[in-house]
Scaffold this active site. Structure first.
Site, PDB file in Angstrom:
ATOM      1  N   SER A   1      18.352  21.596   2.117  1.00  0.00           N
ATOM      2  CA  SER A   1      19.262  22.302   1.207  1.00  0.00           C
ATOM      3  C   SER A   1      20.554  21.528   1.076  1.00  0.00           C
ATOM      4  CB  SER A   1      19.559  23.707   1.767  1.00  0.00           C
ATOM      5  OG  SER A   1      20.583  24.349   1.027  1.00  0.00           O
TER       6      SER A   1
ATOM      7  N   TYR B   1      21.750  29.311   8.573  1.00  0.00           N
ATOM      8  CA  TYR B   1      20.966  28.642   7.535  1.00  0.00           C
ATOM      9  C   TYR B   1      21.313  27.151   7.489  1.00  0.00           C
ATOM     10  CZ  TYR B   1      19.024  27.796   2.844  1.00  0.00           C
ATOM     11  OH  TYR B   1      18.311  27.310   1.774  1.00  0.00           O
TER      12      TYR B   1
END
Length: 275
Positions: free
Chosen positions: A155, A168
């Site tokens: 990401s 995350y």
């Protein structure tokens, strides 16, 4: 002639969103697919999970392209289920050339206030689940002796920090070094390993109330339009989010001969979000 004729790809999180898009895009280029998804809820996740019907739709779309697909309901946290799914897929389809470790979750939470289960589930799915995916699948590529390609979905959050995403971001950043180490280990077998780093992608993982509130804490009940207004500030190009197909096209480059000498890289598709 497709870029992936005769090849087989294993894809996690394939029931919807980016995973389904990857399955369809690779099938368009001639690949057969081994697909898994939990196809159900995940504890701590604040948005609805994929369903068995979603996974069945992925199967339908791949078969509509006249490609074969073996789809199984499995959780990336379950090493035995992963191994069984991959082994069965390879037994039916005859080989494995490509692994896309795509499955992941999002659970926005304050770093110092999040529940321990929220942290642990994130790490178990988004980091350890990837390692379990690779452990179950990559030996089949090695055994084939033909080389191959692995792409791990990381990401932009591994590169650019935002509040309420520590768990995350930590998981996604961990995937970078996992990929680089594996690229060194597998290079002699002509197996390439890369990470892909999307900015915000318009999927169910993002298009939900929890994410809307993360982006618009100033509003009591933010809508998608409110979210998009805030998301526009993340990207230098004038878009609030990219589409799954944009990541699928990047992955096609990385797993095909177009990217035959690309390994150990962080491939960013972020609409200028890191700038």
């Amino acid at each position: 002639m497709g870029k992936l004729d005769g090849k087989v790809a294993f894809i996690t999180g394939a029931a919807r969103g980016q995973g389904r898009s990857h399955a369809v895009r690779l099938a368009q280029e001639g690949a057969d697919i081994i697909a898994i998804d939990i196809a159900g809820p995940v504890e701590t996740v604040p948005y609805p999970g994929a369903t068995p019907d979603d996974l069945a739709e992925t199967v339908r779309q791949v078969e509509a392209l006249d490609r074969r697909i073996v789809a199984t309901k499995a959780d990336v946290r379950d090493a035995a289920a992963l191994k069984a799914a991959v082994d069965d897929g390879v037994a039916q389809l005859g080989r494995l050339d490509i692994v896309l470790a795509n499955a992941g979750i999002s659970t926005p939470a304050s770093t110092l206030e999040m529940d321990e289960e929220v942290w642990q589930t994130m790490i178990d799915v988004n980091l350890t689940g990837v390692w379990k995916t690779l452990k179950a699948s990559v030996p089949h590529i090695i055994a084939g002796g033909r080389g191959g390609a692995v792409v791990i979905t990381s990401s932009l959050a591994a590169i650019y920090a935002n509040p309420n995403t520590a768990h995350y971001s930590a998981a996604k950043a961990g995937l970078v070094m996992l990929s680089k180490v594996l690229a060194k280990e597998l290079g002699p077998q002509s197996i390439r390993v890369n990470t892909v780093h999307p900015t915000t992608v318009a999927t169910d993982m993002i298009l939900n109330d929890a994410t809307y509130r993360l982006f618009r804490p100033d509003l009591e009940q933010p809508t998608r339009a409110d979210f998009e207004q805030a998301a526009l500030t993340l990207n230098k190009l004038p878009i609030p989010a990219i589409e799954s197909e944009d990541i699928s096209n990047a992955i096609l480059y990385l797993v095909s001969d177009d990217g035959r000498y690309v390994t150990g890289t962080t491939h960013i598709v972020d609409a200028g979000g890191q700038l």
